[in-house]
Each structure stands twice: as structure tokens, then as C-alpha cells.
Design an enzyme around this catalytic site. Structure first.
Site, PDB file in Angstrom:
ATOM      1  N   ASN A 196      48.560 -49.816   2.862  1.00 21.97           N
ATOM      2  CA  ASN A 196      48.588 -51.281   2.828  1.00 21.97           C
ATOM      3  C   ASN A 196      49.314 -51.816   1.596  1.00 21.97           C
ATOM      4  O   ASN A 196      49.035 -52.916   1.135  1.00 21.97           O
ATOM      5  CB  ASN A 196      47.159 -51.848   2.887  1.00 21.97           C
ATOM      6  CG  ASN A 196      46.413 -51.392   4.122  1.00 21.97           C
ATOM      7  OD1 ASN A 196      46.945 -51.447   5.235  1.00 21.97           O
ATOM      8  ND2 ASN A 196      45.189 -50.917   3.929  1.00 21.97           N
ATOM      9  N   ARG A 197      50.232 -51.015   1.066  1.00 23.82           N
ATOM     10  CA  ARG A 197      51.030 -51.366  -0.108  1.00 23.82           C
ATOM     11  C   ARG A 197      50.168 -51.524  -1.371  1.00 23.82           C
ATOM     12  O   ARG A 197      50.606 -52.134  -2.346  1.00 23.82           O
ATOM     13  CB  ARG A 197      51.856 -52.640   0.133  1.00 23.82           C
ATOM     14  CG  ARG A 197      52.930 -52.480   1.228  1.00 23.82           C
ATOM     15  CD  ARG A 197      53.896 -51.374   0.857  1.00 23.82           C
ATOM     16  NE  ARG A 197      54.997 -51.233   1.768  1.00 23.82           N
ATOM     17  CZ  ARG A 197      55.039 -50.383   2.800  1.00 23.82           C
ATOM     18  NH1 ARG A 197      53.989 -49.625   3.056  1.00 23.82           N
ATOM     19  NH2 ARG A 197      56.098 -50.277   3.554  1.00 23.82           N
ATOM     20  N   LEU A 198      48.959 -50.964  -1.345  1.00 26.58           N
ATOM     21  CA  LEU A 198      48.112 -50.983  -2.534  1.00 26.58           C
ATOM     22  C   LEU A 198      48.387 -49.711  -3.328  1.00 26.58           C
ATOM     23  O   LEU A 198      47.555 -48.805  -3.418  1.00 26.58           O
ATOM     24  CB  LEU A 198      46.636 -51.095  -2.137  1.00 26.58           C
ATOM     25  CG  LEU A 198      46.274 -52.350  -1.333  1.00 26.58           C
ATOM     26  CD1 LEU A 198      44.793 -52.369  -0.999  1.00 26.58           C
ATOM     27  CD2 LEU A 198      46.659 -53.614  -2.111  1.00 26.58           C
TER      28      LEU A 198
END
Length: 218
Positions: A196-198
Site C-alpha cells: 500500500n506504498r507504506l
């Protein structure tokens, strides 16, 4: 000319990063210890050119340039690479020794970024390394006036044969215009892709005699 259908939607090309995160408990006291671990894992994963790093320099007008070179040594004093001392990168370093490095280990969903200052290696260090190179690579160092304009590849090939014949007997001497640099490490950032692009990012910065470690937002 028609647009390639494979390139029409590049803004939507993406994938999830799922190879695992990087947590504070995974960190080491010094950045080089973690770098060594990651480099070993990159080698074990049989990545193409695991020691390849992007070297960024800045010219006298503030224009940045980047190119890929190979890391040849690292220790507590810094990271070492070799080059033609008349090259564009060498000219930039002479004017501004601040350098940035990037190791793009895409297959492991990792990046390592380094910032520091470049200093010339001693002639003794350069000679020691130069004579460990394959003979044809030694000859190649004599051939290219790096970053200069040439009319055709044939110019290089002809020069290579000329130099090869010249040094047919005995060892190839070190060119006076060939040397190396050591990049001292002022800060080093470790980036690990996350879902999640974290993404996980940790920044090591020199702090007196030790290292200050901060987690950065992705």
C-alpha cells in the site's frame, strides 16, 4: 507515428511491494553493518551487478549528472570506486566534492542512498587495485579519454589494438590519468518497499562519534 500500446498507460503501471518490511529491531548500530548484510543478500540473490551504484555529481552551474559505476571496496572510511581522472564526474568532484550514491536493488524491493564527500585515493592504493584488473581492462583504461567526443567506435578499437601491441611484453603500467575516490559516509538511508506504498525508510546520520537513526515517512 502511432503510439506504442505498451506505453500509453505508463501512469497506471504499478505493483505491490511484498517482500517484507524493515523494522527498527532489524537495524544495526552502524549503517555499514546493515549495508554489508543487504549487499550479501543481494549477491546471494544473484542480482545482476549487485555492486552497481548510481553516482550523482553537480557541475559548476549546479546541473546534476548521474551515472552507474561499480563499488570496489567499502569500510569505515567510506565507499570506493575508480575512474578516469579526466572524466566528467572527476571534474565535477574537483569543483564540488559532495556526492550522492544510490544502490537500486529493485528485485529485493530495496534501495540504499548515501551522501558524503569524495576524496582522491593515494597512488599506492590505485596501483594495488589496477593490477588486480583483467589485462584487457587495464589496457582499456589507456584507450578512452572518458567523456570526450569521438567520431566512431572504430577509433576506440584501433586505439585498443595499438595499446595492446605496445604493452605486449611485461605488465601494463598505471596511466597517470586513472585513479579512484573514496566517498566518506555522512548519511545513509535504507529503503524497503512496503504494501500500500507504506514503505519503510530509516536514515542514519553522523552524530558526534556515533549515528543518529530516524524513521522517515514514505
Amino acid at each position: 507515428m502511432m503510439d506504442s500500446p505498451d506505453l500509453q498507460h505508463i501512469a497506471h503501471l504499478r505493483r505491490e511491494y511484498t517482500k517484507g518490511g524493515l523494522r527498527r529491531r532489524d537495524l544495526t548500530d552502524t549503517p555499514l553493518a546493515l549495508f554489508e548484510r543487504w549487499l550479501k543478500q543481494a549477491c546471494e540473490a544473484r542480482l545482476s551487478d549487485p555492486t552497481a551504484m548510481v553516482v550523482a555529481t553537480v557541475d559548476e552551474l549546479g546541473q546534476p549528472y548521474q551515472r552507474i559505476v561499480l563499488l570496489k571496496h567499502f569500510d569505515a572510511r567510506g565507499m570506493v570506486f575508480y575512474t578516469n581522472l579526466g572524466s566528467r564526474k572527476a571534474r565535477h568532484i574537483e569543483g564540488n566534492p559532495c556526492v550522492s550514491l544510490l544502490f537500486p536493488w529493485h528485485m529485493l524491493e530495496r534501495q540504499v542512498m548515501v551522501q558524503g564527500r569524495a576524496e582522491r585515493l593515494s597512488t599506492l592504493d590505485v596501483v594495488k587495485y589496477f593490477h588486480t584488473r583483467p589485462r584487457d581492462s587495464q589496457i582499456g583504461a589507456w584507450v578512452s579519454k572518458q567523456s570526450s567526443r569521438i567520431s566512431a567506435r572504430g577509433v576506440l578499437e584501433s586505439k585498443f589494438l595499438e595499446i595492446k601491441n605496445k604493452f605486449m611484453q611485461g605488465e601494463v603500467p598505471l596511466p597517470s590519468f586513472w585513479g579512484g575516490y573514496r566517498i566518506s559516509i555522512e548519511q545513509m538511508e535504507f529503503w524497503q518497499g512496503g504494501e500500500n506504498r507504506l514503505h519503510d525508510r530509516f536514515l542514519y546520520q553522523r552524530d558526534q562519534d556515533g549515528w543518529k537513526i530516524d524513521r522517515l515517512a514514505p
